[in-house]
Design a protein around this motif. Structure first.
Motif, PDB file in Angstrom:
ATOM      1  N   LEU A 130      -1.325 -16.122  48.426  1.00 33.24           N
ATOM      2  CA  LEU A 130      -2.346 -15.417  47.559  1.00 33.24           C
ATOM      3  C   LEU A 130      -2.812 -16.439  46.410  1.00 33.24           C
ATOM      4  N   LEU A 131      -4.170 -16.502  46.482  1.00 38.49           N
ATOM      5  CA  LEU A 131      -4.862 -17.357  45.358  1.00 38.49           C
ATOM      6  C   LEU A 131      -4.742 -16.626  44.332  1.00 38.49           C
ATOM      7  N   SER A 132      -4.121 -16.919  42.967  1.00 40.65           N
ATOM      8  CA  SER A 132      -4.010 -16.110  42.050  1.00 40.65           C
ATOM      9  C   SER A 132      -3.813 -16.941  40.650  1.00 40.65           C
ATOM     10  N   GLY A 133      -4.743 -18.195  40.585  1.00 43.35           N
ATOM     11  CA  GLY A 133      -4.596 -18.843  39.410  1.00 43.35           C
ATOM     12  C   GLY A 133      -5.294 -18.614  38.370  1.00 43.35           C
ATOM     13  N   GLY A 134      -6.355 -17.357  38.499  1.00 44.17           N
ATOM     14  CA  GLY A 134      -7.287 -17.238  37.421  1.00 44.17           C
ATOM     15  C   GLY A 134      -6.838 -16.063  36.376  1.00 44.17           C
ATOM     16  N   GLN A 135      -7.256 -15.993  35.176  1.00 43.51           N
ATOM     17  CA  GLN A 135      -7.144 -15.045  34.290  1.00 43.51           C
ATOM     18  C   GLN A 135      -8.254 -14.155  34.373  1.00 43.51           C
ATOM     19  N   GLY A 136      -7.888 -13.142  33.588  1.00 40.79           N
ATOM     20  CA  GLY A 136      -9.168 -12.081  33.728  1.00 40.79           C
ATOM     21  C   GLY A 136      -9.909 -12.069  32.486  1.00 40.79           C
ATOM     22  N   THR A 137     -10.410 -13.411  32.172  1.00 39.80           N
ATOM     23  CA  THR A 137     -11.277 -13.424  31.305  1.00 39.80           C
ATOM     24  C   THR A 137     -12.504 -12.962  31.041  1.00 39.80           C
ATOM     25  N   LYS A 145      -5.086 -12.390  36.415  1.00 37.94           N
ATOM     26  CA  LYS A 145      -6.231 -11.371  37.100  1.00 37.94           C
ATOM     27  C   LYS A 145      -5.473 -10.234  37.845  1.00 37.94           C
ATOM     28  N   GLY A 146      -4.363 -10.777  38.503  1.00 36.07           N
ATOM     29  CA  GLY A 146      -3.858  -9.715  39.385  1.00 36.07           C
ATOM     30  C   GLY A 146      -2.920  -8.780  38.625  1.00 36.07           C
ATOM     31  N   CYS A 147      -2.938  -8.632  37.368  1.00 33.70           N
ATOM     32  CA  CYS A 147      -2.299  -7.830  36.491  1.00 33.70           C
ATOM     33  C   CYS A 147      -3.189  -6.635  36.112  1.00 33.70           C
ATOM     34  N   PHE A 148      -4.409  -6.662  36.466  1.00 31.50           N
ATOM     35  CA  PHE A 148      -5.379  -5.897  36.197  1.00 31.50           C
ATOM     36  C   PHE A 148      -5.421  -4.586  36.658  1.00 31.50           C
ATOM     37  N   GLN A 188       6.940 -13.125  54.373  1.00 27.91           N
ATOM     38  CA  GLN A 188       6.942 -14.139  53.278  1.00 27.91           C
ATOM     39  C   GLN A 188       5.686 -14.338  52.307  1.00 27.91           C
ATOM     40  N   TRP A 189       5.738 -14.030  51.056  1.00 30.25           N
ATOM     41  CA  TRP A 189       4.435 -14.099  50.018  1.00 30.25           C
ATOM     42  C   TRP A 189       4.445 -15.338  49.300  1.00 30.25           C
ATOM     43  N   TYR A 190       3.500 -16.238  49.350  1.00 28.81           N
ATOM     44  CA  TYR A 190       3.561 -17.302  48.682  1.00 28.81           C
ATOM     45  C   TYR A 190       2.617 -17.032  47.541  1.00 28.81           C
ATOM     46  N   ILE A 191       2.815 -17.017  46.424  1.00 29.98           N
ATOM     47  CA  ILE A 191       1.559 -16.736  45.212  1.00 29.98           C
ATOM     48  C   ILE A 191       1.365 -17.979  44.254  1.00 29.98           C
ATOM     49  N   MET A 192       0.093 -18.485  44.646  1.00 31.11           N
ATOM     50  CA  MET A 192      -0.271 -19.690  43.846  1.00 31.11           C
ATOM     51  C   MET A 192      -0.912 -19.095  42.487  1.00 31.11           C
ATOM     52  N   THR A 193      -0.063 -19.778  41.550  1.00 33.10           N
ATOM     53  CA  THR A 193      -0.707 -19.456  40.169  1.00 33.10           C
ATOM     54  C   THR A 193      -1.130 -20.916  39.357  1.00 33.10           C
ATOM     55  N   SER A 194      -1.583 -20.823  38.221  1.00 28.48           N
ATOM     56  CA  SER A 194      -2.049 -21.932  37.469  1.00 28.48           C
ATOM     57  C   SER A 194      -1.075 -22.176  36.260  1.00 28.48           C
ATOM     58  N   PRO A 195      -1.237 -23.353  35.786  1.00 26.16           N
ATOM     59  CA  PRO A 195      -0.450 -23.361  34.383  1.00 26.16           C
ATOM     60  C   PRO A 195      -0.488 -22.248  33.412  1.00 26.16           C
ATOM     61  N   PHE A 196      -1.704 -21.683  33.286  1.00 27.47           N
ATOM     62  CA  PHE A 196      -2.180 -20.463  32.420  1.00 27.47           C
ATOM     63  C   PHE A 196      -1.687 -19.260  32.793  1.00 27.47           C
ATOM     64  N   THR A 197      -1.201 -18.978  34.147  1.00 23.02           N
ATOM     65  CA  THR A 197      -0.761 -17.799  34.716  1.00 23.02           C
ATOM     66  C   THR A 197       0.653 -17.813  35.338  1.00 23.02           C
ATOM     67  N   HIS A 198       1.255 -18.748  35.512  1.00 23.85           N
ATOM     68  CA  HIS A 198       2.605 -19.070  36.106  1.00 23.85           C
ATOM     69  C   HIS A 198       3.616 -18.138  35.603  1.00 23.85           C
ATOM     70  N   GLU A 199       3.775 -18.166  34.160  1.00 25.80           N
ATOM     71  CA  GLU A 199       4.998 -17.730  33.682  1.00 25.80           C
ATOM     72  C   GLU A 199       4.856 -16.153  33.447  1.00 25.80           C
ATOM     73  N   PRO A 200       3.585 -15.690  32.950  1.00 25.36           N
ATOM     74  CA  PRO A 200       3.048 -14.151  32.982  1.00 25.36           C
ATOM     75  C   PRO A 200       3.298 -13.575  34.446  1.00 25.36           C
ATOM     76  N   THR A 201       2.827 -14.184  35.395  1.00 27.59           N
ATOM     77  CA  THR A 201       2.870 -13.704  36.774  1.00 27.59           C
ATOM     78  C   THR A 201       4.473 -13.426  37.080  1.00 27.59           C
ATOM     79  N   VAL A 218       9.242 -13.479  47.934  1.00 29.34           N
ATOM     80  CA  VAL A 218       8.196 -13.743  47.021  1.00 29.34           C
ATOM     81  C   VAL A 218       8.465 -15.243  46.523  1.00 29.34           C
ATOM     82  N   THR A 219       7.471 -16.042  46.562  1.00 25.18           N
ATOM     83  CA  THR A 219       7.424 -17.382  46.091  1.00 25.18           C
ATOM     84  C   THR A 219       6.288 -17.880  45.037  1.00 25.18           C
ATOM     85  N   PHE A 220       6.632 -18.240  43.819  1.00 23.36           N
ATOM     86  CA  PHE A 220       5.564 -18.550  42.993  1.00 23.36           C
ATOM     87  C   PHE A 220       5.460 -20.104  43.106  1.00 23.36           C
TER      88      PHE A 220
END
Length: 502
Positions: A130-137, A145-148, A188-201, A218-220
């Motif tokens: 899963l490509l999930s590095g973006g914020q819901g700006t 964005k995935g929390c939305f 297996q679900w590998y979730i790619m975050t960014s420095p801005f979204t890693h911890e909150p995800t 689940v692996t971040f």
């Protein structure tokens, strides 16, 4: 000024002598060593304001520069800037033979692919990225964005909807192999975050108990960042003690999987195929058995789901063949002039360049290893001119990015699989009030699709507002793609809007 010396007394037998030792060699400070290293790459201006920094700020700057892979970053900057303006090979339409269209797809093929996909999933051969590095700006939120929550009757987040689709596929795979079930099915679900979204995800998943999935499936992991640069390749300082940086694009997933050693992790688990998609599509069929079965049946190295362009000038990237007989790749709409965008295939009646890329991909694990090494070796990133925050306010600069579709030119074979927009593509990119791709537009696409499922399964709907503005939501735990709803829906009446759940 003379260097200090040290006198020591030495005893040899009964004789005492005094010897003067030379001064110890000077050791360069970490700051001085880094300045010399940076000079090799023309980036020594990073320390231009060193004398004005506090000890804490100096420590932050030194630590940041020490953590940079300077040879790699220099190679990326040089290769990327030098590639600008180079002539690209001419493009031509993808051959019809590489596309499975909706109208040409036979029922028996779909059934075969569905069964093949479920069997591979049961055998643990599919991993999901899963490509999930973006914020819901742009959605008015600083959360990942995935929390939305797009406003569905259930109030579920994008993450929860996707997790429940995985749970549903796991159950379907186990049921399909019910004659001889030997172990539980876990994708297996590998979730790619960014420095801005890693911890909150991570916290979001933990607080929701991984939405019913096992935590160990689940692996971040984090995508990389790169320094922002001037047009002549110099690092831009955001503050006197920190570089301006930006994520390296969704195509950074290939390097991130490699450097996180997750490609090795996949291999150790027996994964052979990898489903890869973006977080902001609420209709995404995560781990789609039909798509997986098609991919296996074709024996391709890579595949992509595509939707037909709505109209010739639609601003979407499309698949093309680069060079005579060359590989498939994606070009932006700006690369198609008006005549190319409007050109029609006389045999099919479709636009010649009609297959839109919607970030729904499938790869073999072997190919992902090849791509990760190939992209790293070539080190060519897209150059995006942007306003960059700097010591002197926002200035014109460059962000370096790779895109997920940069992998396709490396593929010996790519298969395209047409899907219908109204069934599998409901992006959430802009805030409500925008003209397209809003939470409201995505919500209505879900409600309309699920309403059709319920009616096809023998259910009835009542509604207080026009049906085009409402509908029902079917929980992914009930049905993956409209199947197995008769027992729940036949003869029952549902008042829209509502959620149908187990």
């Amino acid at each position: 000024m003379e260097e200090p010396t040290t006198e020591v007394e030495l005893r040899t037998g009964d004789v005492m002598t005094t010897t003067t030792l030379p001064p110890p060699p000077r050791t360069a400070s970490p700051h001085q060593e880094l300045v010399e290293r940076l000079k090799d790459y023309g980036q020594e201006d990073v320390f231009a304001l060193w004398e004005e920094l506090s000890p804490e700020e100096r420590h932050l700057l030194v630590t940041e520069i020490e953590n940079l892979d300077l040879p790699r970053i220099d190679r990326i900057i040089r290769c990327s800037l030098n590639s600008q303006g180079l002539p690209a090979a001419a493009i031509e339409p993808p051959p019809e033979s590489c596309v499975s269209t909706v109208e040409e797809r036979r029922k028996e093929d779909k059934e075969k692919w569905w069964k093949m996909g479920l069997k591979a999933i049961y055998e643990g051969k599919l991993g999901v990225v899963l490509l999930s590095g973006g914020q819901g700006t742009r959605l008015g939120s600083s959360d990942p964005k995935g929390c939305f929550n797009i406003g569905l009757p259930s109030g579920k987040s994008l993450f929860q909807i996707q997790a429940e689709r995985i749970l549903c596929v796991q159950r379907l795979a186990a049921q399909a192999m019910s004659e001889s079930p030997t172990r539980p099915v876990a994708i297996q679900w590998y979730i790619m975050t960014s420095p801005f979204t890693h911890e909150p995800t991570q916290k979001f998943f933990e607080s929701h108990k991984y939405f019913g999935l096992e935590p160990d499936q689940v692996t971040f992991f984090q995508q990389g960042t790169l320094p922002c640069i001037t047009k002549d390749g110099k690092f831009i300082m955001e503050t006197p003690f920190s570089l301006a940086k930006a994520p390296d694009g969704n195509g950074g997933v290939y390097a991130a999987l490699k450097y996180s050693r997750l490609l090795e992790d996949m291999a150790s688990r027996g994964i052979k195929y990898v489903d890869c998609y973006g977080v902001d599509n609420v209709l995404v069929r995560v781990a789609d058995p039909t798509f997986l079965g098609y991919f296996i049946d074709k024996g391709a190295a890579s595949a992509a789901k595509v939707v037909r362009k709505a109209y010739p000038q639609e601003k979407v990237g499309v698949f093309v063949r680069r060079g005579k007989g060359g590989p498939l790749t994606v070009v932006e709409y700006t690369e198609l002039d008006e005549s190319m965008a409007s050109a029609t295939n006389q045999q099919t009646g479709r636009l010649q360049y009609c297959w839109s890329n919607v970030c729904l991909h499938m790869f073999t694990l072997d190919f992902l290893n090849q791509v990760a090494n190939g992209l790293e070796k070539d080190s060519i990133y897209h150059v995006a001119e942007k306003k960059i925050p700097s010591i002197n306010g926002f200035i014109e600069g460059v962000k370096l990015e790779q895109f997920i579709f940069d992998s396709f030119p490396y593929a010996p074979s790519t298969a395209l699989f047409e899907v219908l927009r109204e069934e599998e593509f409901a992006p959430v990119k802009n805030a409500n009030g925008s003209s397209f791709d809003t939470p409201e537009s995505a919500k209505l696409l879900v409600l309309r699709l699920h309403s059709r499922w319920v009616i096809a399964a023998g259910g009835f709907l009542t509604h207080s507002v026009p049906l085009y503005a409402t509908g029902v939501e079917v929980s992914p735990l009930c049905s993956y793609a409209g199947e197995n709803l008769e027992a729940i829906c036949r003869g029952r009446t549902f008042h829209a809007p509502c959620e149908i759940s187990l």
